[in-house]
Motif scaffolding. Structure first.
Motif, PDB file in Angstrom:
ATOM      1  N   LEU A   7       0.838  -1.195   0.000  1.00 18.59           N
ATOM      2  CA  LEU A   7       0.000   0.000   0.000  1.00 18.59           C
ATOM      3  C   LEU A   7       0.876   1.250   0.000  1.00 18.59           C
ATOM      4  O   LEU A   7       0.667   2.167  -0.790  1.00 18.59           O
ATOM      5  N   TYR A   8       1.873   1.276   0.879  1.00 17.07           N
ATOM      6  CA  TYR A   8       2.768   2.432   0.955  1.00 17.07           C
ATOM      7  C   TYR A   8       3.496   2.643  -0.368  1.00 17.07           C
ATOM      8  O   TYR A   8       3.610   3.760  -0.853  1.00 17.07           O
ATOM      9  N   ARG A   9       3.968   1.565  -0.954  1.00 19.89           N
ATOM     10  CA  ARG A   9       4.665   1.683  -2.241  1.00 19.89           C
ATOM     11  C   ARG A   9       3.732   2.236  -3.313  1.00 19.89           C
ATOM     12  O   ARG A   9       4.124   3.072  -4.126  1.00 19.89           O
ATOM     13  N   SER A  10       2.478   1.792  -3.323  1.00 16.26           N
ATOM     14  CA  SER A  10       1.539   2.283  -4.340  1.00 16.26           C
ATOM     15  C   SER A  10       1.209   3.762  -4.124  1.00 16.26           C
ATOM     16  O   SER A  10       1.047   4.507  -5.088  1.00 16.26           O
ATOM     17  N   SER A  69       7.806  12.324  -4.824  1.00 15.22           N
ATOM     18  CA  SER A  69       6.549  11.990  -4.142  1.00 15.22           C
ATOM     19  C   SER A  69       6.489  12.673  -2.778  1.00 15.22           C
ATOM     20  O   SER A  69       5.421  13.125  -2.361  1.00 15.22           O
ATOM     21  N   SER A  70       7.627  12.805  -2.111  1.00 19.01           N
ATOM     22  CA  SER A  70       7.650  13.500  -0.831  1.00 19.01           C
ATOM     23  C   SER A  70       7.268  14.963  -1.004  1.00 19.01           C
ATOM     24  O   SER A  70       6.509  15.523  -0.203  1.00 19.01           O
ATOM     25  N   ALA A  71       7.765  15.599  -2.068  1.00 22.58           N
ATOM     26  CA  ALA A  71       7.409  16.997  -2.343  1.00 22.58           C
ATOM     27  C   ALA A  71       5.907  17.124  -2.612  1.00 22.58           C
ATOM     28  O   ALA A  71       5.258  18.055  -2.129  1.00 22.58           O
ATOM     29  N   SER A  72       5.361  16.196  -3.365  1.00 23.29           N
ATOM     30  CA  SER A  72       3.932  16.197  -3.659  1.00 23.29           C
ATOM     31  C   SER A  72       3.112  16.063  -2.368  1.00 23.29           C
ATOM     32  O   SER A  72       2.178  16.826  -2.128  1.00 23.29           O
ATOM     33  N   GLY A 109      -1.575  11.890   6.887  1.00 22.59           N
ATOM     34  CA  GLY A 109      -2.125  11.552   5.571  1.00 22.59           C
ATOM     35  C   GLY A 109      -1.175  10.651   4.788  1.00 22.59           C
ATOM     36  O   GLY A 109      -0.562   9.738   5.338  1.00 22.59           O
ATOM     37  N   ASP A 110      -1.030  10.944   3.492  1.00 22.77           N
ATOM     38  CA  ASP A 110      -0.185  10.122   2.624  1.00 22.77           C
ATOM     39  C   ASP A 110       1.278  10.128   3.042  1.00 22.77           C
ATOM     40  O   ASP A 110       2.027   9.204   2.717  1.00 22.77           O
ATOM     41  N   VAL A 111       1.700  11.154   3.783  1.00 18.36           N
ATOM     42  CA  VAL A 111       3.098  11.260   4.214  1.00 18.36           C
ATOM     43  C   VAL A 111       3.530  10.016   4.990  1.00 18.36           C
ATOM     44  O   VAL A 111       4.684   9.597   4.927  1.00 18.36           O
ATOM     45  N   GLU A 112       2.604   9.414   5.679  1.00 15.57           N
ATOM     46  CA  GLU A 112       2.890   8.197   6.452  1.00 15.57           C
ATOM     47  C   GLU A 112       3.504   7.103   5.574  1.00 15.57           C
ATOM     48  O   GLU A 112       4.289   6.286   6.033  1.00 15.57           O
ATOM     49  N   ALA A 113       3.165   7.111   4.290  1.00 18.81           N
ATOM     50  CA  ALA A 113       3.685   6.091   3.366  1.00 18.81           C
ATOM     51  C   ALA A 113       5.203   6.149   3.240  1.00 18.81           C
ATOM     52  O   ALA A 113       5.830   5.172   2.842  1.00 18.81           O
ATOM     53  N   LEU A 114       5.801   7.277   3.592  1.00 16.99           N
ATOM     54  CA  LEU A 114       7.259   7.424   3.493  1.00 16.99           C
ATOM     55  C   LEU A 114       7.995   6.912   4.733  1.00 16.99           C
ATOM     56  O   LEU A 114       9.227   6.956   4.771  1.00 16.99           O
ATOM     57  N   SER A 115       7.268   6.416   5.716  1.00 11.45           N
ATOM     58  CA  SER A 115       7.903   5.979   6.966  1.00 11.45           C
ATOM     59  C   SER A 115       8.947   4.890   6.741  1.00 11.45           C
ATOM     60  O   SER A 115       9.957   4.839   7.445  1.00 11.45           O
ATOM     61  N   GLY A 116       8.752   4.056   5.752  1.00 12.53           N
ATOM     62  CA  GLY A 116       9.703   2.981   5.479  1.00 12.53           C
ATOM     63  C   GLY A 116      11.057   3.460   4.974  1.00 12.53           C
ATOM     64  O   GLY A 116      12.044   2.716   5.011  1.00 12.53           O
TER      65      GLY A 116
END
Length: 143
Positions: A7-10, A69-72, A109-116
């Motif tokens: 999910l995070y990768r997507s 993606s982090s900037a977005s 929000g979506d920023v959580e996806a970068l935790s890895g």
């Protein structure tokens, strides 16, 4: 790879392929250029701040999927926030990149996806580039 990692990768790839807030704000009162010489990421961040509220945020540049993606995600997250809240989010994000826990009541929000990314030290600078640009721009505006 577990389902959460997938999910995070997507989410990361979605922001990379269809970036939010990509472009330049012509009448911005914050305009910052930064780069990551380690891997060649570069970003131009423009913000429109009025009465200490981030009214608009856009970025342009080029780089890896993590940096773009982090900037977005960052621009989406800070629009509508006070400059103080935006800087605080940048601190929380930096701590997350170091593998530290954060207040779960804070909606990233979506920023959580970068935790890895915290598991890949060489990529942390990619993820934090736009956030550092935002902090620098707000600091310059306030000085």
């Amino acid at each position: 790879m577990n389902k959460l990692d997938q999910l995070y990768r997507s989410v990361i790839m979605d922001h990379y392929k269809k970036p939010r807030n990509k472009g330049v704000i012509d009448d911005s009162n914050i305009s910052i250029d930064m780069n990551n010489p380690t891997c060649g990421d570069r970003i131009h961040l423009s913000l429109q701040v009025e009465d200490n509220i981030v009214k608009d945020a856009k970025f342009d540049g080029e780089g890896c999927s993590i940096s773009m993606s982090s900037a977005s995600m960052m621009t989406q997250t800070i629009i509508g926030k006070t400059t103080e809240e935006a800087v605080e989010l940048a601190h929380v994000f930096s701590e997350m990149m170091l593998g530290h826990e954060h207040d779960e009541s804070l909606d990233l929000g979506d920023v959580e996806a970068l935790s890895g990314v915290s598991q890949f030290p060489a990529r942390i600078k990619c993820a934090t580039l736009s956030w550092k640009a935002m902090e620098k721009g707000i600091k310059e505006l306030e000085s």
